[in-house]
Scaffold this active site. Structure first.
Site, short mmCIF file in Angstrom:
data_model
loop_
_atom_site.label_atom_id
_atom_site.label_comp_id
_atom_site.label_asym_id
_atom_site.label_seq_id
_atom_site.Cartn_x
_atom_site.Cartn_y
_atom_site.Cartn_z
N TYR A 149 47.77 46.51 0.91
CA TYR A 149 47.53 47.27 -0.18
C TYR A 149 48.57 47.02 -1.80
CZ TYR A 149 51.37 50.11 0.98
OH TYR A 149 52.80 50.59 0.73
N ASN A 180 53.37 62.90 8.37
CA ASN A 180 52.11 64.08 7.63
C ASN A 180 51.11 64.03 8.49
OD1 ASN A 180 52.04 61.67 6.53
ND2 ASN A 180 49.81 62.59 6.40
N1 HPA Z 1 47.10 57.90 6.33
C1 HPA Z 1 47.20 56.76 5.68
N2 HPA Z 1 48.73 56.50 6.00
C2 HPA Z 1 49.26 57.20 5.97
C3 HPA Z 1 49.96 58.41 6.17
C4 HPA Z 1 48.54 59.10 6.26
O1 HPA Z 1 47.67 60.39 6.47
N3 HPA Z 1 50.69 58.86 5.92
C5 HPA Z 1 52.10 58.06 6.16
N4 HPA Z 1 51.60 56.71 5.86
#
Ligand code: HPA
Length: 274
Positions: free
Chosen positions: A79, A228
């Site tokens: 990215y 998360n």
């Molecule tokens: N999505 C994509 N990439 C990530 C996330 C997520 O929730 N958390 C950490 N990297």
């Protein structure tokens, strides 16, 4: 690539046997390396600079629990706009030095019901949804045209990690990592789709490095920090700060897990047939 390898060969003696990629928030593990030789990425011929906040961007070679390792503190992501060959370069160069195993970590969003922020997940398999593959193009020296991907994450290494986690009483989930391009986080609809596809966690890294490592015959262990809960599962909007904060919380058990498993994976026959 030759220039990169030659530069690193001069500085990293003896040559590291295990490559350790430290994911977002997990870079502190590099501080545990004894007799460290640290080289910022911008000094390594062929390496670009890492651009993400929270990634120091350096190679640190030295010893962890008796094992010669080289840690990547920070990595290159698709990215950021890098060509997949740039993401693959550190693996190719360090494998050319003689590394036979890759221990890769990342931060990921948790999809599976029951996952909580701060969980560690052993990667059992992956979904490449990045739309890119680092092996596209001419076949690189020592690599296969069509590498088998039946078992990208080494079964013996996974058993070792699970055993160490149990001995150390570190909770360790196991599941499938879906890699997406990013850099925007997913929508709730995309997360529902990923769950239908069989993903347990989602992130924006790891898969390119693992594909190259397997093409070269390195054995791979992958660990995700569930930083998360994924979009639509989490009650709050996602942020990079949350990802880094979760990393800080699991730094200690993560470090303990890696430190203890390294001698065990190093005592196996490191490079297997690709
Ligand atoms: N999505 C994509 N990439 C990530 C996330 C997520 O929730 N958390 C950490 N990297």
């Amino acid at each position: 690539m030759h220039e990169t390898t030659a530069y690193l060969r001069e500085r990293f003696t003896p040559a590291p046997g295990v490559i350790l990629i430290l994911g977002s928030g997990l870079g502190g593990m590099a501080d545990e390396i004894v007799d460290p030789v640290a080289i910022p990425y911008e000094q390594v011929p062929g390496f670009p600079r890492s651009t993400v906040v929270g990634h120091a961007g350096r190679l640190v070679a030295g010893i962890v629990n008796g094992v010669e390792v080289v840690a990547m503190q920070g990595r290159f992501h698709l990215y950021e706009g890098w060509d997949p060959s740039v993401v693959a370069l550190p693996i190719r160069a360090l494998a050319a030095l003689g590394a036979g195993a890759l221990v890769v970590s990342n931060a990921a969003g948790g999809l599976r019901p029951g996952f909580q922020a701060g969980d560690l997940m052993l990667i059992s398999d992956h979904l490449n949804l990045m739309g890119k593959n680092p092996l596209v193009g001419p076949v690189a020296v020592g690599e296969e045209r069509f590498p088998d991907m039946t078992a990208p994450y080494d079964a013996e290494f996974r058993k070792i990690a699970a055993d160490v986690a149990q001995e150390e009483q570190i909770p360790l989930q196991e599941g499938v990592y879906a890699a997406v391009l990013g850099p925007s986080y997913e929508t709730p609809a995309e997360i529902r789709m990923l769950r239908l596809l069989g993903a347990d966690a989602v992130g924006m890294s790891t898969v390119p490095e693992v594909i190259v490592a397997r093409a070269l015959g390195l054995r791979v262990l992958g660990i995700s920090l569930i930083s998360n809960l994924a979009a639509g599962i989490s009650p709050v909007p996602l942020s990079h700060a949350e990802v880094m904060e979760a990393g800080a919380r699991v730094q200690e058990p993560f470090g303990r897990l890696i430190r203890k498993l390294l001698p065990r994976i190093a005592s196996t026959n490191l490079a297997s047939e690709a």
